[in-house]
Design an enzyme around this catalytic site. Structure first.
Site, PDB file in Angstrom:
ATOM      1  N   GLU A  15      35.872  37.490  38.293  1.00 10.95           N
ATOM      2  CA  GLU A  15      36.812  37.232  39.781  1.00 10.95           C
ATOM      3  C   GLU A  15      35.628  36.677  40.789  1.00 10.95           C
ATOM      4  OE1 GLU A  15      37.697  40.087  37.840  1.00 10.95           O
ATOM      5  OE2 GLU A  15      39.870  40.316  38.015  1.00 10.95           O
TER       6      GLU A  15
ATOM      7  N   GLU B 168      34.597  48.235  33.381  1.00  7.88           N
ATOM      8  CA  GLU B 168      35.386  48.138  34.191  1.00  7.88           C
ATOM      9  C   GLU B 168      36.634  49.172  32.888  1.00  7.88           C
ATOM     10  OE1 GLU B 168      37.637  44.456  33.520  1.00  7.88           O
ATOM     11  OE2 GLU B 168      38.473  44.622  35.124  1.00  7.88           O
TER      12      GLU B 168
HETATM   13  C1  BGC Z   1      39.985  43.715  38.972  1.00  9.35           C
HETATM   14  C2  BGC Z   1      40.214  44.604  39.794  1.00  9.35           C
HETATM   15  C3  BGC Z   1      41.336  44.951  41.161  1.00  9.35           C
HETATM   16  C4  BGC Z   1      42.095  44.408  39.887  1.00  9.35           C
HETATM   17  C5  BGC Z   1      43.539  45.425  40.488  1.00  9.35           C
HETATM   18  C6  BGC Z   1      41.034  43.541  38.739  1.00  9.35           C
HETATM   19  O1  BGC Z   1      41.277  41.939  37.718  1.00  9.35           O
HETATM   20  O2  BGC Z   1      38.620  43.205  38.537  1.00  9.35           O
HETATM   21  O3  BGC Z   1      38.595  45.215  39.515  1.00  9.35           O
HETATM   22  O4  BGC Z   1      40.612  45.459  41.567  1.00  9.35           O
HETATM   23  O5  BGC Z   1      42.265  43.522  39.307  1.00  9.35           O
HETATM   24  O6  BGC Z   1      44.228  44.324  41.564  1.00  9.35           O
END
Ligand code: BGC
Length: 822
Positions: free
Chosen positions: A396, A692
């Site tokens: 993202e 993540e």
């Molecule tokens: C992102 C995060 C984010 C989360 C919740 C994810 O796709 O990579 O780090 O905070 O969505 O919004």
């Protein structure tokens, strides 16, 4: 390291306020390239915009210096007489463009000559018009790129515009045949005429630029001087290994997951077409695998291409180099396809690109695994500090509010992030909705209103994410103690708190309403409605956002926390009214949380490690029940086989909470834990940045999610604050914030013989180090003059120290700690 002053921007001093920037550009007009049809996303070229202009001796002799003031809708590079101006990348950076657009000011005095001069700007879509965010949509801020620039001479007679963007500029597309921050960049060097940059080349192909007049360009109030450290090429990495998974294809392994791009200095004979695919992992066939980086559109379930693909076609000129500067990628590996026989890739380099933030903090100890963990966390931060703090540099690359909220305190132990964060907080305030809600990403392409995309709009205002409005200023205040910036930040925090409080007051979760038809009085402060991500990404819990879930236990905790911090910040400013309003909300939310979720025995009704951690860290558990609650948390860890169970929000607080509530040995045990979920487990599986998901690389080798998300790396704080032992007070007073008062309280463990941290602060350099030998712990503390430290030795002795170097000793025989578990 030298003690940094508050960040002094590299731009010339007379451009340091908005009005002088605007006045320097007063003779410039917004122009846009002649682009009869905007190409479809994924195929949009960069454009060249050019003007040749004459200067006479007089123009230059009479000027002390000449500044180029430049900004764009898109990403620009400026060249004068064939020389690239400045060393900044991805200018003008990423801000809430509708409200704030940065203008760079470069000293170009030495690049100009009497006679004919040529200015060329290379302009691509950037964040303004290019792909951005989870759904990789284009045209977030507008459908046309644009340039605004002026060369302004400063002399005894004042400011004089030598040349500025106007209808005398001409434009064309050229050798950059496609450029997008997420998709990648394609360059056909056969189409490049280097004479363009010095005023020559075929006149054919150039067309007059078009005026770029619209409501946005007409608004000059949003022009601001560039704030804080620019993005730069910070480091280069040579490949550690080159493999050839199939003929004509090579995979370069740079040994480190980074943000940036690859530079190639061997491009093969004319017409050679090389394709570079960047990624974080390899498939079973040894080729780059980006499948785990593909986002999917919630509404349709469509999976989007991962992007990160560059292309170059060689013109066969000697000395040709490929270095894309209108895109960046998150990668450790680059796969080069289309290789002709014998092409030498040994000169390829990974160019590490990020905001050039001064390093301020170090940590080291006797356990190399922890030193490595610290370095891996720092790489994750470096990978996610590109103009704005991002969640990840590939999928993202958005300024997710929750991610920065979780990590900012850790980042401030590694680098100077004050101005970097303050700039982002200005964007946060600009993007705040009228009702006080904060969008999930800042800067937000939709600005301060709904985007029309259902999931995005529903997720704006999630607890733990929107709370960045209060928590980020709070952590900056603790680390830097700058009251000046608070006055700018507290209004947005207050509006957020009021929004959250009004949600709590207005509505009830349907399940609660069914269970308890008549609302209990405390429910006025119970925030149990609206969309929340909740703890998010606990081990084994896939990300499945559920708009109907009751996340009251998380949201009410954050309502308390943000209200409390905003109250404290208001007190630091002397804003008594705001302080009182927020303190009342904080007390109400604490009471509501306790009545709803805490049993008389200190148990939380919705048990999870994360809920205990949050409750203890946020002071939601009354003093007399803290031991019971902390013991239960420790029990939950043991019930989980000695594994942590926290996710996105609580992981950074887990070890400090355990250590501060009498469970230091367990905190160390978790720190050294291996397997899944654990930090050292990630490292053992080859992580060079923090993942993540706890199981980012599964036992089966399968890769999940992004491999470069710093949130779980917030554990690095524990290394500084508890292992080495240098802590900021929980609630510093105005004379104490910014390291003018600290706590020194190391939490040693049996497996460590020494630990040390150095921190360069606004107050000066602090150093804390301890070692254990022959049953004696020796603690060395160096403090700048004016800083006071409350020292707690592991044997319980307390001392107060002030400026200077001090050595303290105590007997120390730590109880045996477990050193690692599979
Ligand atoms: C992102 C995060 C984010 C989360 C919740 C994810 O796709 O990579 O780090 O905070 O969505 O919004």
């Amino acid at each position: 390291m030298t003690a940094p002053a508050r960040w002094a921007p590299g731009t010339p001093d007379d451009a340091q306020n908005g009005s002088s920037t605007r006045s320097a550009l007063r003779n410039a007009r917004w122009i846009r390239p002649a682009e009869p049809q905007v190409a479809p996303p994924g195929r949009r070229p960069a454009h060249l915009l050019r003007r040749t202009f004459a200067l006479d001796e007089q123009d230059l002799a009479g000027s002390a210096r000449v500044l180029a003031h430049v900004t764009a809708h898109g990403v620009y590079e400026l060249f004068l007489n064939g020389v690239r101006v400045g060393d900044e990348e991805l200018t003008p950076g990423f801000t809430a463009y509708r409200e704030r657009l940065q203008v760079q000011s470069f000293d170009v005095t030495d690049l100009l000559v009497p006679g004919v001069n040529t200015a060329v700007a290379l302009l691509s879509d950037g964040w303004f018009r290019g792909r951005h965010g989870f759904e990789r949509r284009t045209d977030g801020f507008g459908t046309r790129t644009g340039l605004l620039a002026a060369l302004v001479a400063t002399g005894p007679a004042g400011l004089r515009t030598l040349v500025a963007t106007d209808d005398r500029w001409r434009s064309r597309s050229g050798h950059v045949t496609r450029a997008d921050l997420m998709d990648g960049q394609a360059v056909d060097l056969r189409l490049l005429d280097t004479a363009w940059f010095t005023g020559g080349g075929e006149p054919a192909g150039w067309a007059p630029v078009l005026p770029a007049e619209d409501a946005l360009t007409a608004d000059r109030d949003r022009l601001v001087p560039a704030e804080g450290p620019p993005v730069r090429r910070v480091e280069e990495l040579a490949p550690r290994a080159v493999t050839r998974p199939r003929p004509g294809s090579a995979v370069l392994d740079f040994g480190q997951n980074v943000n940036g791009w690859v530079r190639l200095s061997e491009l093969g004979p004319a017409g050679t077409h090389l394709t570079l695919t960047h990624g974080e992992s390899l498939g079973a066939d040894g080729r780059v695998d980006t499948d785990h980086l593909r986002a999917f559109v919630f509404a349709t379930g469509e999976r989007l291409p991962a992007g990160q693909v560059d292309e170059v076609v060689s013109a066969g000129r000697p000395g040709e180099v490929f270095e894309p500067r209108h895109t960046t990628h998150g990668f450790r590996y680059a796969q080069v396809d289309g290789l002709p026989e014998g092409l030498d890739l040994s000169g390829a380099r990974a160019v590490v690109v990020h905001s050039d933030l001064p390093r301020t903090g170090e940590f080291s100890c006797s356990d190399e695994r922890l030193n490595r963990l610290h370095e891996v966390v720092r790489w994750s931060f470096r990978g996610n500090a590109c103009a704005v703090p991002t969640d990840c540099p590939q999928r993202e690359r958005s300024g997710f509010t929750g991610d920065w909220q979780v990590f900012v305190a850790t980042a401030a132990l590694l680098h100077d992030v004050q101005v970097f964060s303050e700039r982002w907080l200005r964007d946060l305030a600009a993007d705040q909705w009228a009702d006080g809600r904060i969008p999930t990403v800042v800067p937000n392409p939709a600005g301060n209103r709904p985007s029309g995309v259902a999931f995005e709009d529903a997720s704006a205002g999630s607890a733990g994410w929107g709370d960045a409005a209060a928590i980020v200023p709070w952590e900056l205040w603790r680390a830097y103690g700058d009251t000046g910036s608070l006055a700018e930040q507290v209004p947005a925090a207050l509006r957020w708190v009021q929004y959250a409080a009004s949600c709590a007051e207005r509505a009830r979760h349907p399940d609660r309403a069914a269970r308890r038809p008549v609302p209990a009085p405390h429910e006025r402060y119970l925030w149990d409605t609206g969309f929340h991500f909740g703890e998010w990404l606990e081990p084994g819990v896939p990300p499945r956002p559920d708009p109907t879930a009751d996340h009251g236990v998380v949201a009410t905790a954050y309502l308390h926390r943000s209200a409390l911090l905003t109250a404290r910040l208001a007190a630091a400013l002397g804003w008594h009214d705001v302080h009182e309003r927020c303190a009342a909300i904080a007390a109400g939310a604490r009471d509501a949380w306790q009545r709803e979720y805490l049993t008389p025995g200190g148990r939380i009704t919705e048990e999870s490690q994360a809920n205990y951690v949050r409750a203890l860290a946020f002071g939601l558990v009354p003093q007399e029940l803290r031991t019971a609650a902390a013991d239960r948390l420790a029990e939950l860890v043991r019930e989980a086989g000695g594994h942590l169970g926290t996710g996105f929000l609580a992981t950074g607080m887990l070890l400090p909470v355990l250590a501060d509530t009498g469970h230091a040995a367990l905190a160390h045990e978790l720190l050294l834990g291996e397997g899944n979920p654990s930090w050292l487990g990630m490292l053992a599986a080859g992580a060079t940045t923090v993942w993540e998901w706890w199981d980012g690389v599964g036992a089966d080798g399968g890769v999940r999610g992004s491999l470069n998300h710093y949130s779980k790396g917030a554990v690095a704080s524990f290394l500084h604050t508890h292992v080495a032992g240098l802590r900021l007070p929980e609630d510093p007073g105005p004379a104490e914030a910014g390291y003018r008062r600290v706590r020194v309280a190391p939490v040693p463990s049996a497996h460590l013989t020494w630990a040390r941290t150095v921190q360069d602060t606004r107050a000066g350099r602090l150093e804390v180090g301890w070692e254990v030998a022959d049953g004696v712990l020796t603690l060395d503390v160096t403090l700048p003059r004016g800083t006071v430290a409350d020292v707690e030795l592991p044997d319980g002795t307390a001392r107060r120290l002030d400026g200077g170097s001090h050595r303290l000793r105590c007997a120390h025989r730590p109880p045996g700690a477990v050193a690692g578990r599979g």
